[in-house]
Design a protein around this motif. Structure first.
Motif, PDB file in Angstrom:
ATOM      1  N   ALA A 184       0.580  -1.194   0.137  1.00 14.15           N
ATOM      2  CA  ALA A 184      -0.529  -0.211   0.128  1.00 14.15           C
ATOM      3  C   ALA A 184       1.044   1.434  -0.106  1.00 14.15           C
ATOM      4  N   LEU A 185       1.885   1.587   0.460  1.00 14.60           N
ATOM      5  CA  LEU A 185       2.944   2.695   0.090  1.00 14.60           C
ATOM      6  C   LEU A 185       3.848   2.602  -1.133  1.00 14.60           C
ATOM      7  N   SER A 186       4.033   4.053  -1.290  1.00 19.82           N
ATOM      8  CA  SER A 186       3.998   4.553  -2.597  1.00 19.82           C
ATOM      9  C   SER A 186       5.112   3.425  -3.025  1.00 19.82           C
ATOM     10  N   GLU A 187       5.845   3.564  -4.547  1.00 20.07           N
ATOM     11  CA  GLU A 187       6.623   2.831  -5.059  1.00 20.07           C
ATOM     12  C   GLU A 187       7.868   2.520  -4.453  1.00 20.07           C
ATOM     13  N   ASN A 188       8.200   4.616  -4.554  1.00 20.59           N
ATOM     14  CA  ASN A 188       9.942   4.386  -3.716  1.00 20.59           C
ATOM     15  C   ASN A 188       9.717   4.065  -2.774  1.00 20.59           C
ATOM     16  N   HIS A 189       8.953   4.251  -1.419  1.00 15.71           N
ATOM     17  CA  HIS A 189       8.832   3.207  -0.443  1.00 15.71           C
ATOM     18  C   HIS A 189       8.569   1.950  -0.815  1.00 15.71           C
ATOM     19  N   ALA A 190       8.080   1.059  -0.725  1.00 12.59           N
ATOM     20  CA  ALA A 190       8.222   0.136  -0.744  1.00 12.59           C
ATOM     21  C   ALA A 190       9.251  -0.924  -1.770  1.00 12.59           C
ATOM     22  N   SER A 191       9.726  -0.474  -2.697  1.00 12.13           N
ATOM     23  CA  SER A 191      10.411  -0.806  -3.140  1.00 12.13           C
ATOM     24  C   SER A 191      11.861  -0.928  -2.516  1.00 12.13           C
ATOM     25  N   LEU A 219      11.826  -1.529   0.715  1.00 11.82           N
ATOM     26  CA  LEU A 219      11.093  -2.219   2.041  1.00 11.82           C
ATOM     27  C   LEU A 219      10.875  -3.735   1.355  1.00 11.82           C
ATOM     28  N   ARG A 220      11.088  -4.203   0.045  1.00 11.28           N
ATOM     29  CA  ARG A 220      11.047  -5.213  -0.538  1.00 11.28           C
ATOM     30  C   ARG A 220      11.965  -5.372  -0.940  1.00 11.28           C
ATOM     31  N   LEU A 221      12.935  -4.668  -0.794  1.00 14.48           N
ATOM     32  CA  LEU A 221      14.988  -5.396  -0.461  1.00 14.48           C
ATOM     33  C   LEU A 221      14.981  -5.870   1.354  1.00 14.48           C
ATOM     34  N   VAL A 222      14.580  -5.216   1.714  1.00 12.40           N
ATOM     35  CA  VAL A 222      15.190  -5.085   3.282  1.00 12.40           C
ATOM     36  C   VAL A 222      14.647  -6.948   3.239  1.00 12.40           C
ATOM     37  N   ARG A 223      12.815  -6.705   3.160  1.00 10.98           N
ATOM     38  CA  ARG A 223      12.423  -7.745   2.943  1.00 10.98           C
ATOM     39  C   ARG A 223      12.885  -9.302   2.826  1.00 10.98           C
ATOM     40  N   ASP A 224      13.832  -8.868   1.451  1.00 15.54           N
ATOM     41  CA  ASP A 224      14.638  -9.718   0.869  1.00 15.54           C
ATOM     42  C   ASP A 224      15.721 -10.227   1.327  1.00 15.54           C
ATOM     43  N   GLY A 225      16.305  -9.355   1.889  1.00 13.60           N
ATOM     44  CA  GLY A 225      17.502  -9.684   3.221  1.00 13.60           C
ATOM     45  C   GLY A 225      18.492  -8.549   3.014  1.00 13.60           C
ATOM     46  N   ALA A 280      13.826   5.623   6.198  1.00 15.37           N
ATOM     47  CA  ALA A 280      12.897   5.867   7.936  1.00 15.37           C
ATOM     48  C   ALA A 280      11.577   6.183   7.431  1.00 15.37           C
ATOM     49  N   ARG A 281      11.125   7.049   6.182  1.00 14.54           N
ATOM     50  CA  ARG A 281      10.029   7.205   6.562  1.00 14.54           C
ATOM     51  C   ARG A 281       8.578   6.281   5.606  1.00 14.54           C
ATOM     52  N   ALA A 282       9.577   5.230   4.995  1.00 14.69           N
ATOM     53  CA  ALA A 282       8.365   3.935   4.630  1.00 14.69           C
ATOM     54  C   ALA A 282       8.560   3.014   5.876  1.00 14.69           C
ATOM     55  N   ARG A 283       8.859   3.533   7.071  1.00 13.46           N
ATOM     56  CA  ARG A 283       9.229   2.484   8.230  1.00 13.46           C
ATOM     57  C   ARG A 283       8.291   3.361   9.203  1.00 13.46           C
ATOM     58  N   ALA A 284       7.933   4.246   8.980  1.00 12.02           N
ATOM     59  CA  ALA A 284       7.206   5.146   9.795  1.00 12.02           C
ATOM     60  C   ALA A 284       5.894   5.423   8.946  1.00 12.02           C
ATOM     61  N   ARG A 285       5.810   5.409   8.537  1.00 10.88           N
ATOM     62  CA  ARG A 285       4.320   5.024   7.563  1.00 10.88           C
ATOM     63  C   ARG A 285       3.600   3.581   7.731  1.00 10.88           C
ATOM     64  N   LEU A 286       4.763   2.768   7.000  1.00 14.16           N
ATOM     65  CA  LEU A 286       4.189   0.834   7.892  1.00 14.16           C
ATOM     66  C   LEU A 286       3.791   0.607   9.508  1.00 14.16           C
ATOM     67  N   ARG A 287       4.199   1.525  10.219  1.00 15.18           N
ATOM     68  CA  ARG A 287       4.470   1.827  11.224  1.00 15.18           C
ATOM     69  C   ARG A 287       2.888   2.031  11.686  1.00 15.18           C
ATOM     70  N   ASP A 288       2.397   3.564  10.762  1.00 12.71           N
ATOM     71  CA  ASP A 288       0.788   3.451  11.027  1.00 12.71           C
ATOM     72  C   ASP A 288      -0.291   2.425  10.673  1.00 12.71           C
ATOM     73  N   LEU A 289       0.644   2.023   9.175  1.00  8.30           N
ATOM     74  CA  LEU A 289       0.028   1.063   9.011  1.00  8.30           C
ATOM     75  C   LEU A 289      -1.113  -0.332   9.079  1.00  8.30           C
ATOM     76  N   THR A 290       0.006   0.089   9.993  1.00 14.51           N
ATOM     77  CA  THR A 290       0.288  -1.667  10.731  1.00 14.51           C
ATOM     78  C   THR A 290      -0.606  -1.467  12.177  1.00 14.51           C
ATOM     79  N   ASP A 291      -0.423   0.342  13.130  1.00 14.83           N
ATOM     80  CA  ASP A 291      -0.302   0.241  14.428  1.00 14.83           C
ATOM     81  C   ASP A 291       0.476  -0.550  15.092  1.00 14.83           C
ATOM     82  N   ALA A 292       2.235  -0.664  14.668  1.00 17.65           N
ATOM     83  CA  ALA A 292       2.895  -1.277  15.972  1.00 17.65           C
ATOM     84  C   ALA A 292       3.705  -0.024  16.556  1.00 17.65           C
TER      85      ALA A 292
END
Length: 156
Positions: free
Chosen positions: A106-113, A115-121, A144-156
């Motif tokens: 659900a994140l913008s492609e700039n941020h999602a791409s 985080l996908r690299l991080v997800r892949d190790g 940093a912005r992607a992680r902050a937005r991800l925290r907002d979206l997942t309420d973590a």
């Protein structure tokens, strides 16, 4: 021995051998290897014209450090038993993972791409910067912005 060593130094090293052997026996079965490695390091150090004020103290410290290095490299292993080989995944963990992956999408492609690299190790920002061709500062700020937005979206 190196010809540059003072004639007195090899004799001093040879006199240390019994003390090194006695100390090394406390450290385990490969004591002879430790003593030889210590003596080699002493000779190498001295052949480079480095000053050692207290040869015995330096030798004992070298022996101790070599022993500690070997201990750190040893990996204790445990034989796997049937009940240890498969771990059931908790349903709540699966749901949290699924929710997090959906939030990344659900994140913008700039941020999602990124985080996908991080997800892949790929966790190093330097490595991500090299892979994407982005400057390191851009990668750091986007992550940093992607992680902050991800925290907002997942309420973590």
């Amino acid at each position: 021995m190196d010809s540059r060593l003072s004639p007195n130094i090899p004799a001093q090293i040879a006199q240390l051998r019994p003390k090194l052997e006695q100390r090394a026996r406390r450290f385990g079965p490969d004591s002879e290897d430790l003593v030889q490695e210590t003596m080699l390091r002493l000779c190498a150090h001295l052949s480079e014209d480095r000053d050692i004020r207290d040869l015995e103290a330096y030798a004992m410290t070298t022996l101790r450090n070599l022993t500690r290095s070997r201990w750190r490299r040893q990996v204790e292993t445990e034989e796997l038993e049937d009940h240890m080989s498969i771990t059931e995944t908790d349903a709540s963990d699966l749901l949290a993972i699924k929710e997090t992956l959906a939030a990344i999408d659900a994140l913008s492609e700039n941020h999602a791409s990124l985080l996908r690299l991080v997800r892949d190790g790929i966790e190093s920002p330097q490595e991500i910067a090299m892979l994407t061709g982005l400057p390191l500062g851009t990668v750091n700020s986007r992550l940093a912005r992607a992680r902050a937005r991800l925290r907002d979206l997942t309420d973590a």
